[in-house]
Scaffold this motif. Structure first.
Motif, PDB file in Angstrom:
ATOM      1  N   ASP A 133       7.107  -0.098  -6.798  1.00  0.00           N
ATOM      2  CA  ASP A 133       6.547   1.078  -6.133  1.00  0.00           C
ATOM      3  C   ASP A 133       6.248   0.677  -4.687  1.00  0.00           C
ATOM      4  O   ASP A 133       5.170   0.194  -4.372  1.00  0.00           O
ATOM      5  N   SER A 154       5.686   2.350  -1.996  1.00  0.00           N
ATOM      6  CA  SER A 154       4.585   3.057  -1.345  1.00  0.00           C
ATOM      7  C   SER A 154       3.260   2.376  -1.666  1.00  0.00           C
ATOM      8  O   SER A 154       2.441   2.133  -0.777  1.00  0.00           O
ATOM      9  N   PHE A 155       3.044   2.047  -2.921  1.00  0.00           N
ATOM     10  CA  PHE A 155       1.819   1.359  -3.335  1.00  0.00           C
ATOM     11  C   PHE A 155       1.742  -0.010  -2.663  1.00  0.00           C
ATOM     12  O   PHE A 155       0.701  -0.391  -2.121  1.00  0.00           O
ATOM     13  N   ILE A 156       2.847  -0.750  -2.702  1.00  0.00           N
ATOM     14  CA  ILE A 156       2.875  -2.098  -2.132  1.00  0.00           C
ATOM     15  C   ILE A 156       2.559  -2.061  -0.638  1.00  0.00           C
ATOM     16  O   ILE A 156       1.752  -2.855  -0.150  1.00  0.00           O
ATOM     17  N   GLU A 157       3.176  -1.139   0.080  1.00  0.00           N
ATOM     18  CA  GLU A 157       2.948  -1.048   1.524  1.00  0.00           C
ATOM     19  C   GLU A 157       1.523  -0.638   1.863  1.00  0.00           C
ATOM     20  O   GLU A 157       0.977  -1.046   2.881  1.00  0.00           O
ATOM     21  N   THR A 158       0.904   0.145   0.982  1.00  0.00           N
ATOM     22  CA  THR A 158      -0.468   0.606   1.218  1.00  0.00           C
ATOM     23  C   THR A 158      -1.509  -0.441   0.847  1.00  0.00           C
ATOM     24  O   THR A 158      -2.477  -0.642   1.576  1.00  0.00           O
ATOM     25  N   TYR A 159      -1.309  -1.142  -0.263  1.00  0.00           N
ATOM     26  CA  TYR A 159      -2.377  -1.963  -0.824  1.00  0.00           C
ATOM     27  C   TYR A 159      -2.121  -3.469  -0.856  1.00  0.00           C
ATOM     28  O   TYR A 159      -3.015  -4.221  -1.245  1.00  0.00           O
ATOM     29  N   CYS A 160      -0.953  -3.919  -0.478  1.00  0.00           N
ATOM     30  CA  CYS A 160      -0.632  -5.339  -0.613  1.00  0.00           C
ATOM     31  C   CYS A 160      -0.346  -5.986   0.738  1.00  0.00           C
ATOM     32  O   CYS A 160       0.287  -5.383   1.595  1.00  0.00           O
ATOM     33  N   ASP A 161      -0.798  -7.198   0.890  1.00  0.00           N
ATOM     34  CA  ASP A 161      -0.487  -8.016   2.061  1.00  0.00           C
ATOM     35  C   ASP A 161       0.353  -9.200   1.598  1.00  0.00           C
ATOM     36  O   ASP A 161       0.108  -9.761   0.530  1.00  0.00           O
TER      37      ASP A 161
END
Length: 74
Positions: free
Chosen positions: A37, A39-46
């Motif tokens: 996902d 979108s999730f990775i780009e929003t919540y992951c570094d």
């Protein structure tokens, strides 16, 4: 409940999970957008891209040796 028992070598759990991530990454790269996902990775992951490169660089013989499992099991 479980469908399969995997006899992970003592202290081999991180290698096993790295193998799972390497396999998932290969599936995502073969069919983009079907596994991760973004979108999730780009929003919540570094550091996700760096982690992906580290998983790509891992060799299956090392993962198998450290985890005690064959790549087919993982």
């Amino acid at each position: 409940m479980t469908d399969r028992y995997l006899p992970v070598r003592v202290n081999g759990d991180l290698a096993m999970f790295a193998g799972v991530n390497k396999a998932l990454l290969a599936r995502e790269e073969a069919a983009p957008g079907t596994i991760f996902d973004r979108s999730f990775i780009e929003t919540y992951c570094d550091g996700f891209d760096e982690a992906c490169q580290a998983w790509r660089d891992l060799e299956w013989p090392l993962i198998e040796s450290l985890s005690g499992l064959h790549s087919e099991q993982i």
